[in-house]
Design a protein around this motif. Sequence first.
Motif, PDB file in Angstrom:
ATOM      1  N   THR A 100      50.684  38.426  75.876  1.00 58.27           N
ATOM      2  CA  THR A 100      51.100  39.260  74.754  1.00 58.27           C
ATOM      3  C   THR A 100      51.441  40.679  75.198  1.00 58.27           C
ATOM      4  O   THR A 100      50.895  41.187  76.176  1.00 58.27           O
ATOM      5  CB  THR A 100      49.980  39.357  73.693  1.00 58.27           C
ATOM      6  OG1 THR A 100      48.786  39.841  74.324  1.00 58.27           O
ATOM      7  CG2 THR A 100      49.708  38.015  73.056  1.00 58.27           C
ATOM      8  N   LYS A 101      52.342  41.278  74.449  1.00 50.68           N
ATOM      9  CA  LYS A 101      52.652  42.699  74.573  1.00 50.68           C
ATOM     10  C   LYS A 101      53.013  43.155  73.162  1.00 50.68           C
ATOM     11  O   LYS A 101      54.100  42.850  72.664  1.00 50.68           O
ATOM     12  CB  LYS A 101      53.806  42.958  75.524  1.00 50.68           C
ATOM     13  CG  LYS A 101      54.086  44.455  75.711  1.00 50.68           C
ATOM     14  CD  LYS A 101      55.161  44.680  76.765  1.00 50.68           C
ATOM     15  CE  LYS A 101      55.347  46.148  77.068  1.00 50.68           C
ATOM     16  NZ  LYS A 101      55.803  46.945  75.951  1.00 50.68           N
TER      17      LYS A 101
ATOM     18  N   TRP B 283      51.224  47.904  67.171  1.00 51.34           N
ATOM     19  CA  TRP B 283      49.815  47.504  67.052  1.00 51.34           C
ATOM     20  C   TRP B 283      49.275  47.682  65.636  1.00 51.34           C
ATOM     21  O   TRP B 283      48.642  46.791  65.093  1.00 51.34           O
ATOM     22  CB  TRP B 283      48.989  48.272  68.070  1.00 51.34           C
ATOM     23  CG  TRP B 283      47.551  47.852  68.143  1.00 51.34           C
ATOM     24  CD1 TRP B 283      46.472  48.582  67.760  1.00 51.34           C
ATOM     25  CD2 TRP B 283      47.032  46.607  68.642  1.00 51.34           C
ATOM     26  NE1 TRP B 283      45.309  47.876  67.988  1.00 51.34           N
ATOM     27  CE2 TRP B 283      45.641  46.657  68.533  1.00 51.34           C
ATOM     28  CE3 TRP B 283      47.617  45.466  69.157  1.00 51.34           C
ATOM     29  CZ2 TRP B 283      44.817  45.603  68.922  1.00 51.34           C
ATOM     30  CZ3 TRP B 283      46.791  44.418  69.552  1.00 51.34           C
ATOM     31  CH2 TRP B 283      45.419  44.500  69.429  1.00 51.34           C
ATOM     32  N   ARG B 284      49.494  48.833  65.024  1.00 49.00           N
ATOM     33  CA  ARG B 284      48.952  49.093  63.676  1.00 49.00           C
ATOM     34  C   ARG B 284      49.504  48.100  62.656  1.00 49.00           C
ATOM     35  O   ARG B 284      48.766  47.608  61.795  1.00 49.00           O
ATOM     36  CB  ARG B 284      49.258  50.517  63.236  1.00 49.00           C
ATOM     37  CG  ARG B 284      48.459  51.551  63.994  1.00 49.00           C
ATOM     38  CD  ARG B 284      48.734  52.937  63.494  1.00 49.00           C
ATOM     39  NE  ARG B 284      48.118  53.906  64.396  1.00 49.00           N
ATOM     40  CZ  ARG B 284      48.466  55.152  64.464  1.00 49.00           C
ATOM     41  NH1 ARG B 284      49.434  55.627  63.701  1.00 49.00           N
ATOM     42  NH2 ARG B 284      47.850  55.957  65.302  1.00 49.00           N
TER      43      ARG B 284
ATOM     44  N   GLU C 208      42.175  45.123  71.305  1.00 47.78           N
ATOM     45  CA  GLU C 208      41.946  43.689  71.211  1.00 47.78           C
ATOM     46  C   GLU C 208      41.510  43.307  69.801  1.00 47.78           C
ATOM     47  O   GLU C 208      40.812  44.053  69.133  1.00 47.78           O
ATOM     48  CB  GLU C 208      40.852  43.299  72.214  1.00 47.78           C
ATOM     49  CG  GLU C 208      40.538  41.850  72.263  1.00 47.78           C
ATOM     50  CD  GLU C 208      39.465  41.528  73.293  1.00 47.78           C
ATOM     51  OE1 GLU C 208      39.686  40.615  74.087  1.00 47.78           O
ATOM     52  OE2 GLU C 208      38.396  42.191  73.281  1.00 47.78           O
ATOM     53  N   VAL C 209      41.955  42.122  69.380  1.00 42.87           N
ATOM     54  CA  VAL C 209      41.528  41.527  68.118  1.00 42.87           C
ATOM     55  C   VAL C 209      40.877  40.199  68.464  1.00 42.87           C
ATOM     56  O   VAL C 209      41.387  39.437  69.279  1.00 42.87           O
ATOM     57  CB  VAL C 209      42.722  41.298  67.174  1.00 42.87           C
ATOM     58  CG1 VAL C 209      42.313  40.493  65.962  1.00 42.87           C
ATOM     59  CG2 VAL C 209      43.341  42.615  66.756  1.00 42.87           C
TER      60      VAL C 209
ATOM     61  N   LYS D 232      44.952  40.410  73.031  1.00 49.47           N
ATOM     62  CA  LYS D 232      44.988  41.724  73.665  1.00 49.47           C
ATOM     63  C   LYS D 232      46.298  42.424  73.321  1.00 49.47           C
ATOM     64  O   LYS D 232      47.321  41.772  73.129  1.00 49.47           O
ATOM     65  CB  LYS D 232      44.878  41.580  75.175  1.00 49.47           C
ATOM     66  CG  LYS D 232      43.597  40.925  75.636  1.00 49.47           C
ATOM     67  CD  LYS D 232      43.622  40.683  77.113  1.00 49.47           C
ATOM     68  CE  LYS D 232      42.386  39.914  77.553  1.00 49.47           C
ATOM     69  NZ  LYS D 232      42.407  39.606  78.973  1.00 49.47           N
ATOM     70  N   LYS D 233      46.245  43.731  73.279  1.00 46.73           N
ATOM     71  CA  LYS D 233      47.462  44.504  73.051  1.00 46.73           C
ATOM     72  C   LYS D 233      48.497  44.165  74.126  1.00 46.73           C
ATOM     73  O   LYS D 233      49.688  44.058  73.841  1.00 46.73           O
ATOM     74  CB  LYS D 233      47.150  46.000  73.048  1.00 46.73           C
ATOM     75  CG  LYS D 233      48.249  46.854  72.504  1.00 46.73           C
ATOM     76  CD  LYS D 233      47.761  48.286  72.340  1.00 46.73           C
ATOM     77  CE  LYS D 233      48.809  49.154  71.701  1.00 46.73           C
ATOM     78  NZ  LYS D 233      48.336  50.523  71.517  1.00 46.73           N
ATOM     79  N   GLU D 234      48.024  43.962  75.349  1.00 48.11           N
ATOM     80  CA  GLU D 234      48.903  43.545  76.435  1.00 48.11           C
ATOM     81  C   GLU D 234      48.095  42.788  77.469  1.00 48.11           C
ATOM     82  O   GLU D 234      47.064  43.277  77.923  1.00 48.11           O
ATOM     83  CB  GLU D 234      49.567  44.761  77.080  1.00 48.11           C
ATOM     84  CG  GLU D 234      50.603  44.419  78.097  1.00 48.11           C
ATOM     85  CD  GLU D 234      51.409  45.625  78.552  1.00 48.11           C
ATOM     86  OE1 GLU D 234      52.162  45.454  79.519  1.00 48.11           O
ATOM     87  OE2 GLU D 234      51.287  46.718  77.967  1.00 48.11           O
TER      88      GLU D 234
END
Length: 89
Positions: free
Chosen positions: A9-10, A14-15, A38-39, A52-54
Amino acid sequence: MGYTVYYKTKIDKWREFIKLIERISGGLGIEIKIRENEVILKGEDVEELRIKKEGYSSVKTYGREPYTSIYLLILYSISSFGSVEVWED
């Protein structure tokens, strides 16, 4: 033996992604934890889906439904907020 989903993921927005994932998890009754980059989603009798955000990650769902399909839908929705590559084993 378990069914595994691998993903990279990238997430650029994000918000916006967090708003969607909160709505999805609330609507489906899936436990969610939100961290800075991270979620974490927790379904029943499957591993936690850690987004992960990335970066790269994987999750074992053991082919259990509806969580396998829900996790896949969530992962593919990331393409609206950045990029995602998903493959299954």
